[in-house]
Design an enzyme around this catalytic site. Sequence first.
Site, PDB file in Angstrom:
ATOM      1  CE  LYS A 117      -4.082   1.407   0.223  1.00 32.46           C
ATOM      2  NZ  LYS A 117      -5.565   0.100  -0.514  1.00 32.46           N
TER       3      LYS A 117
HETATM    4  P1  NAD Z   1     -13.290   7.590  -2.866  1.00 34.32           P
HETATM    5  O1  NAD Z   1     -12.147   9.005  -2.182  1.00 34.32           O
HETATM    6  O2  NAD Z   1     -13.906   7.042  -3.727  1.00 34.32           O
HETATM    7  O3  NAD Z   1     -14.338   7.933  -1.123  1.00 34.32           O
HETATM    8  C1  NAD Z   1     -13.775   8.769  -0.421  1.00 34.32           C
HETATM    9  C2  NAD Z   1     -15.672   8.695   0.142  1.00 34.32           C
HETATM   10  O4  NAD Z   1     -15.552   9.032   2.004  1.00 34.32           O
HETATM   11  C3  NAD Z   1     -16.042  10.735  -0.289  1.00 34.32           C
HETATM   12  O5  NAD Z   1     -17.443  10.250  -0.428  1.00 34.32           O
HETATM   13  C4  NAD Z   1     -15.318  10.829   1.020  1.00 34.32           C
HETATM   14  O6  NAD Z   1     -16.373  12.383   1.342  1.00 34.32           O
HETATM   15  C5  NAD Z   1     -15.775   9.614   2.251  1.00 34.32           C
HETATM   16  N1  NAD Z   1     -15.033   9.927   3.848  1.00 34.32           N
HETATM   17  C6  NAD Z   1     -13.728  10.917   3.804  1.00 34.32           C
HETATM   18  N2  NAD Z   1     -14.081  10.866   5.343  1.00 34.32           N
HETATM   19  C7  NAD Z   1     -14.923  10.371   5.702  1.00 34.32           C
HETATM   20  C8  NAD Z   1     -15.646  10.834   6.887  1.00 34.32           C
HETATM   21  N3  NAD Z   1     -14.407  11.025   8.211  1.00 34.32           N
HETATM   22  N4  NAD Z   1     -16.761  10.323   7.337  1.00 34.32           N
HETATM   23  C9  NAD Z   1     -17.500  10.130   5.945  1.00 34.32           C
HETATM   24  N5  NAD Z   1     -17.115   9.823   4.518  1.00 34.32           N
HETATM   25  C10 NAD Z   1     -16.019  10.032   4.781  1.00 34.32           C
HETATM   26  O7  NAD Z   1     -12.134   6.505  -2.300  1.00 34.32           O
HETATM   27  P2  NAD Z   1     -12.381   5.123  -2.345  1.00 34.32           P
HETATM   28  O8  NAD Z   1     -11.784   4.256  -3.199  1.00 34.32           O
HETATM   29  O9  NAD Z   1     -14.231   4.817  -2.596  1.00 34.32           O
HETATM   30  O10 NAD Z   1     -12.780   4.158  -0.847  1.00 34.32           O
HETATM   31  C11 NAD Z   1     -13.038   4.470   0.593  1.00 34.32           C
HETATM   32  C12 NAD Z   1     -12.705   2.747   1.688  1.00 34.32           C
HETATM   33  O11 NAD Z   1     -12.812   1.875   0.705  1.00 34.32           O
HETATM   34  C13 NAD Z   1     -11.427   2.719   1.733  1.00 34.32           C
HETATM   35  O12 NAD Z   1     -11.171   2.459   3.258  1.00 34.32           O
HETATM   36  C14 NAD Z   1     -10.179   2.370   0.430  1.00 34.32           C
HETATM   37  O13 NAD Z   1      -9.417   1.241   1.185  1.00 34.32           O
HETATM   38  C15 NAD Z   1     -11.583   1.324   0.401  1.00 34.32           C
HETATM   39  N6  NAD Z   1     -11.290   0.221  -0.641  1.00 34.32           N
HETATM   40  C16 NAD Z   1     -11.071   0.860  -2.337  1.00 34.32           C
HETATM   41  C17 NAD Z   1     -11.033   0.449  -2.865  1.00 34.32           C
HETATM   42  C18 NAD Z   1     -11.266   0.849  -4.769  1.00 34.32           C
HETATM   43  O14 NAD Z   1     -11.159   0.727  -5.573  1.00 34.32           O
HETATM   44  N7  NAD Z   1     -11.129   1.987  -4.784  1.00 34.32           N
HETATM   45  C19 NAD Z   1     -11.450  -1.018  -3.276  1.00 34.32           C
HETATM   46  C20 NAD Z   1     -11.020  -1.787  -1.433  1.00 34.32           C
HETATM   47  C21 NAD Z   1     -11.071  -0.715  -0.783  1.00 34.32           C
END
Ligand code: NAD
Length: 428
Positions: A117
Amino acid sequence: MRQKHEVVSYLTQTEIGPWGDYLEQVDRVAPFLGSLSRWIETLKRPKRILVVDVPIERDDGTIAHFEGYRVQHNTSRGPGKGGVRFHQDVTLSEVMALSAWMTVKNAAVNVPYGGAKGGIRVDPRTLSQGELQRVTRRYTSEINIIIGPNKDIPAPDVNTNERIMAWMMDTYSMNQGSTATGVVTGKPISLGGSLGRHEATGRGVFVVGCEAAARRGIDIRGARVAVQGFGNVGGVAARLFAEAGARIVAIQDHAGTLMRESGIDVNELEWHVAEHGSVAGYRNAEFITDRDQFWETACDILIPAALEQQITKDNAGVIRAKIILEGANGPTTPAADDILHDKGVLVVPDVIANAGGVTVSYFEWVQDFSSFFWSEDEINQRLTRIMQEAFRSVSKIAEERGVSLRTAAFIVACTRVLQARELRGLYP
Ligand code: NAD
């Protein structure tokens, strides 16, 4: 007189943070690993940590420095694989934990990767497009020595996207002297990206959500769903649940919480967020600024899809959902896990629930190597099959051993990682 310098933050991170949660999860699985438990320390020590300085010239001519990390937790089963996060609160502890959860996740769904990561301690909202590109390229250049299609393959995570992956691919390729599409996944389709990758994580959350709902006798049609995080993962998951007839009764992002008992119009909200950057200002639902209220939402399914350590011992008690689908990585602390278990809440752990993203990243990497691209139907079918099989086999172990789905997923995954470790033997 000597100036007092601010010490770089990774040296002042005294708290153990999400890495501590991960270590506790490993301790919980140790009794189930039999003779392989003699290798357990392997899981508690990242293989390689790289901390880099990322200096850029800002648009106004000043110089700014950001801290970047790339952690390769384990490569026993294959190259490192895991996303890159741009966030002002990124810490080394967080990136270490996220890299370790990638090791577990990749083994749990049996894709041939280790875990890695990366992250930069920066709020991308404060950067212009030019500055964002310079930060991305300098960071990629700094970690260039340890990444590569056969070494470690980054992907998008919080606040990173296809465009950033394109810059990373280009920077790496420029340094190598030839185009290397397989160095990152989550790229634009025209640069060797895969159909279905953008939606893959949210789709995977939906697939395991249907499996979990069937197990709990909940009909998705009419089910009430609450989602924290409306980005790549939460936004897609919310849309797929809504399309299947569920009511999305609450959505929280960094700006606040929306609530609507009759269901939020996810498509309309997607347009709003694309235009305004957050859910704030959306008119067709009640906007609530008290963040804690979100956790009390009456719902069948709760999807944390934002950041880690959101469900803690302080709010686990008020949660009314029957199922929690961990779209985010590490959203539930071990103490909260115990409270939810006692309340009979079915927690589908991150290492299964959000594995759809890395699964289609694996498909993308395979397609890049073979320069032969699959149809979206083919990708979604393969994804669905892998997610269903992972959920079912982990559920079976949970029942046989009388443990939570998380511990069962860790049993499957840690056994695979430590078997690989043992078979390879220690070098030299
Ligand atoms: P992203 O940047 O697309 O979206 C993140 C979202 O979380 C946004 O809507 C933001 O406003 C919100 N957010 C941020 N801080 C916040 C808070 N304090 N309270 C409430 N909402 C909050 O990110 P993503 O890619 O959707 O990732 C989200 C989670 O999923 C992370 O934990 C990431 O590690 C995990 N994840 C992502 C992927 C991927 O393919 N993108 C894969 C596996 C896991």
